[in-house]
Scaffold this motif. Structure first.
Motif, PDB file in Angstrom:
ATOM      1  N   SER A  42       0.825  -1.214   0.000  1.00  0.00           N
ATOM      2  CA  SER A  42       0.000   0.000   0.000  1.00  0.00           C
ATOM      3  C   SER A  42       0.856   1.259   0.000  1.00  0.00           C
ATOM      4  O   SER A  42       0.568   2.209  -0.745  1.00  0.00           O
ATOM      5  N   ALA A  43       1.890   1.279   0.817  1.00  0.00           N
ATOM      6  CA  ALA A  43       2.761   2.454   0.877  1.00  0.00           C
ATOM      7  C   ALA A  43       3.501   2.652  -0.443  1.00  0.00           C
ATOM      8  O   ALA A  43       3.621   3.792  -0.929  1.00  0.00           O
ATOM      9  N   THR A  44       3.962   1.586  -1.035  1.00  0.00           N
ATOM     10  CA  THR A  44       4.661   1.681  -2.316  1.00  0.00           C
ATOM     11  C   THR A  44       3.713   2.155  -3.409  1.00  0.00           C
ATOM     12  O   THR A  44       4.070   3.023  -4.216  1.00  0.00           O
ATOM     13  N   ASP A  45       2.492   1.627  -3.424  1.00  0.00           N
ATOM     14  CA  ASP A  45       1.511   2.078  -4.412  1.00  0.00           C
ATOM     15  C   ASP A  45       1.170   3.553  -4.239  1.00  0.00           C
ATOM     16  O   ASP A  45       0.987   4.270  -5.226  1.00  0.00           O
ATOM     17  N   VAL A  47       3.153   5.884  -3.205  1.00  0.00           N
ATOM     18  CA  VAL A  47       4.287   6.613  -3.778  1.00  0.00           C
ATOM     19  C   VAL A  47       4.204   6.608  -5.297  1.00  0.00           C
ATOM     20  O   VAL A  47       4.401   7.635  -5.952  1.00  0.00           O
ATOM     21  N   LEU A  48       3.900   5.455  -5.869  1.00  0.00           N
ATOM     22  CA  LEU A  48       3.832   5.353  -7.324  1.00  0.00           C
ATOM     23  C   LEU A  48       2.635   6.120  -7.878  1.00  0.00           C
ATOM     24  O   LEU A  48       2.720   6.685  -8.975  1.00  0.00           O
ATOM     25  N   ASP A  49       1.535   6.179  -7.125  1.00  0.00           N
ATOM     26  CA  ASP A  49       0.391   7.020  -7.522  1.00  0.00           C
ATOM     27  C   ASP A  49       0.836   8.472  -7.656  1.00  0.00           C
ATOM     28  O   ASP A  49       0.527   9.145  -8.651  1.00  0.00           O
ATOM     29  N   ALA A  50       1.542   8.957  -6.644  1.00  0.00           N
ATOM     30  CA  ALA A  50       2.004  10.353  -6.648  1.00  0.00           C
ATOM     31  C   ALA A  50       2.970  10.594  -7.807  1.00  0.00           C
ATOM     32  O   ALA A  50       2.919  11.641  -8.461  1.00  0.00           O
ATOM     33  N   PHE A  51       3.847   9.632  -8.066  1.00  0.00           N
ATOM     34  CA  PHE A  51       4.801   9.752  -9.169  1.00  0.00           C
ATOM     35  C   PHE A  51       4.068   9.852 -10.506  1.00  0.00           C
ATOM     36  O   PHE A  51       4.364  10.719 -11.333  1.00  0.00           O
ATOM     37  N   GLU A  52       3.091   8.981 -10.714  1.00  0.00           N
ATOM     38  CA  GLU A  52       2.348   8.993 -11.968  1.00  0.00           C
ATOM     39  C   GLU A  52       1.580  10.307 -12.134  1.00  0.00           C
ATOM     40  O   GLU A  52       1.513  10.857 -13.240  1.00  0.00           O
ATOM     41  N   THR A  53       1.028  10.809 -11.060  1.00  0.00           N
ATOM     42  CA  THR A  53       0.314  12.088 -11.110  1.00  0.00           C
ATOM     43  C   THR A  53       1.278  13.211 -11.476  1.00  0.00           C
ATOM     44  O   THR A  53       0.970  14.059 -12.324  1.00  0.00           O
ATOM     45  N   VAL A  70      11.849  12.396 -10.496  1.00  0.00           N
ATOM     46  CA  VAL A  70      12.618  11.216 -10.106  1.00  0.00           C
ATOM     47  C   VAL A  70      13.067  11.356  -8.650  1.00  0.00           C
ATOM     48  O   VAL A  70      12.946  10.412  -7.855  1.00  0.00           O
ATOM     49  N   GLU A  71      13.565  12.524  -8.296  1.00  0.00           N
ATOM     50  CA  GLU A  71      13.991  12.752  -6.919  1.00  0.00           C
ATOM     51  C   GLU A  71      12.823  12.533  -5.952  1.00  0.00           C
ATOM     52  O   GLU A  71      12.974  11.857  -4.925  1.00  0.00           O
ATOM     53  N   HIS A  72      11.657  13.060  -6.274  1.00  0.00           N
ATOM     54  CA  HIS A  72      10.500  12.924  -5.393  1.00  0.00           C
ATOM     55  C   HIS A  72      10.125  11.460  -5.181  1.00  0.00           C
ATOM     56  O   HIS A  72       9.890  11.037  -4.045  1.00  0.00           O
ATOM     57  N   VAL A  73      10.059  10.691  -6.257  1.00  0.00           N
ATOM     58  CA  VAL A  73       9.663   9.287  -6.115  1.00  0.00           C
ATOM     59  C   VAL A  73      10.730   8.501  -5.359  1.00  0.00           C
ATOM     60  O   VAL A  73      10.413   7.663  -4.510  1.00  0.00           O
ATOM     61  N   VAL A  74      11.992   8.774  -5.619  1.00  0.00           N
ATOM     62  CA  VAL A  74      13.056   8.034  -4.945  1.00  0.00           C
ATOM     63  C   VAL A  74      13.082   8.367  -3.455  1.00  0.00           C
ATOM     64  O   VAL A  74      13.194   7.465  -2.611  1.00  0.00           O
ATOM     65  N   LEU A  75      12.962   9.633  -3.107  1.00  0.00           N
ATOM     66  CA  LEU A  75      12.953  10.014  -1.692  1.00  0.00           C
ATOM     67  C   LEU A  75      11.749   9.418  -0.966  1.00  0.00           C
ATOM     68  O   LEU A  75      11.863   8.981   0.193  1.00  0.00           O
ATOM     69  N   ALA A  76      10.609   9.383  -1.640  1.00  0.00           N
ATOM     70  CA  ALA A  76       9.427   8.773  -1.025  1.00  0.00           C
ATOM     71  C   ALA A  76       9.611   7.270  -0.848  1.00  0.00           C
ATOM     72  O   ALA A  76       9.188   6.704   0.175  1.00  0.00           O
ATOM     73  N   LEU A  77      10.251   6.614  -1.807  1.00  0.00           N
ATOM     74  CA  LEU A  77      10.545   5.186  -1.658  1.00  0.00           C
ATOM     75  C   LEU A  77      11.583   4.960  -0.555  1.00  0.00           C
ATOM     76  O   LEU A  77      11.521   3.956   0.160  1.00  0.00           O
ATOM     77  N   THR A 127      18.640   7.006 -10.653  1.00  0.00           N
ATOM     78  CA  THR A 127      18.125   7.167  -9.284  1.00  0.00           C
ATOM     79  C   THR A 127      19.220   7.213  -8.222  1.00  0.00           C
ATOM     80  O   THR A 127      18.930   7.524  -7.063  1.00  0.00           O
ATOM     81  N   ASP A 128      20.448   6.921  -8.596  1.00  0.00           N
ATOM     82  CA  ASP A 128      21.518   6.717  -7.616  1.00  0.00           C
ATOM     83  C   ASP A 128      21.776   7.904  -6.698  1.00  0.00           C
ATOM     84  O   ASP A 128      22.098   7.719  -5.527  1.00  0.00           O
ATOM     85  N   GLN A 129      21.641   9.097  -7.208  1.00  0.00           N
ATOM     86  CA  GLN A 129      21.951  10.291  -6.430  1.00  0.00           C
ATOM     87  C   GLN A 129      21.108  10.385  -5.154  1.00  0.00           C
ATOM     88  O   GLN A 129      21.582  10.899  -4.139  1.00  0.00           O
ATOM     89  N   TRP A 130      19.883   9.879  -5.189  1.00  0.00           N
ATOM     90  CA  TRP A 130      18.971  10.036  -4.060  1.00  0.00           C
ATOM     91  C   TRP A 130      18.639   8.709  -3.367  1.00  0.00           C
ATOM     92  O   TRP A 130      18.105   8.710  -2.278  1.00  0.00           O
ATOM     93  N   ARG A 131      18.957   7.608  -4.006  1.00  0.00           N
ATOM     94  CA  ARG A 131      18.457   6.304  -3.553  1.00  0.00           C
ATOM     95  C   ARG A 131      19.257   5.746  -2.381  1.00  0.00           C
ATOM     96  O   ARG A 131      20.468   5.621  -2.463  1.00  0.00           O
ATOM     97  N   ASP A 132      18.523   5.381  -1.314  1.00  0.00           N
ATOM     98  CA  ASP A 132      19.115   4.703  -0.165  1.00  0.00           C
ATOM     99  C   ASP A 132      18.777   3.218  -0.153  1.00  0.00           C
ATOM    100  O   ASP A 132      19.392   2.455   0.586  1.00  0.00           O
TER     101      ASP A 132
END
Length: 133
Positions: A42-45, A47-53, A70-77, A127-132
């Motif tokens: 649910s949490a991942t979906d 995030v992906l909803d927001a990314f698609e929007t 890209v930064e927004h979706v990666v930080l949310a993930l 995605t590497d710059q922001w991805r943890d």
């Protein structure tokens, strides 16, 4: 739209449940529900909803807008991963999420290889710059 990794993960859960119900899989060999709990899906979906929007409003020719999405979706993930003790996304899941981001961008008209090249990155480093995770 590109198929979300969560769709695949739900298919795996359903297939495993069917095997359990049919008696072809021993309960001690079942792990999909533990690997992909409802809260994670649910949490991942979300995030992906927001990314698609956000992608729907991005100018594919504007690197700053694309990279911001890209930064927004990666930080949310990252936040989803942190909420799941830093182990929400293992190697396969990471690869699926990165592929999804790439495909979603491509479907919106972003030339991902050109974008990353303009910024001195390889295509798979988007995605590497922001991805943890």
């Amino acid at each position: 739209m590109a198929e979300r990794p969560t769709t695949n993960w739900r298919r795996l859960i359903a297939a495993e449940a069917a095997e359990l119900a049919a008696g072809t899989l021993a309960p001690d060999c079942a792990y999909m529900v533990d690997l992909f709990p409802d809260e994670l899906l649910s949490a991942t979906d979300a995030v992906l909803d927001a990314f698609e929007t956000e992608l729907a409003t991005v100018d594919a020719e504007d690197d700053a807008q694309v990279l911001a999405a890209v930064e927004h979706v990666v930080l949310a993930l990252n936040a989803v991963n942190e909420a799941h003790d830093e182990c929400a996304f293992e190697t396969d899941e990471r690869e699926q999420l990165c592929l999804y981001i790439d495909e979603a961008l491509t479907e919106q008209g972003v030339e991902v290889a050109a974008l990353t090249a303009r910024h001195g990155l390889g295509r798979h480093e988007l995605t590497d710059q922001w991805r943890d995770w």
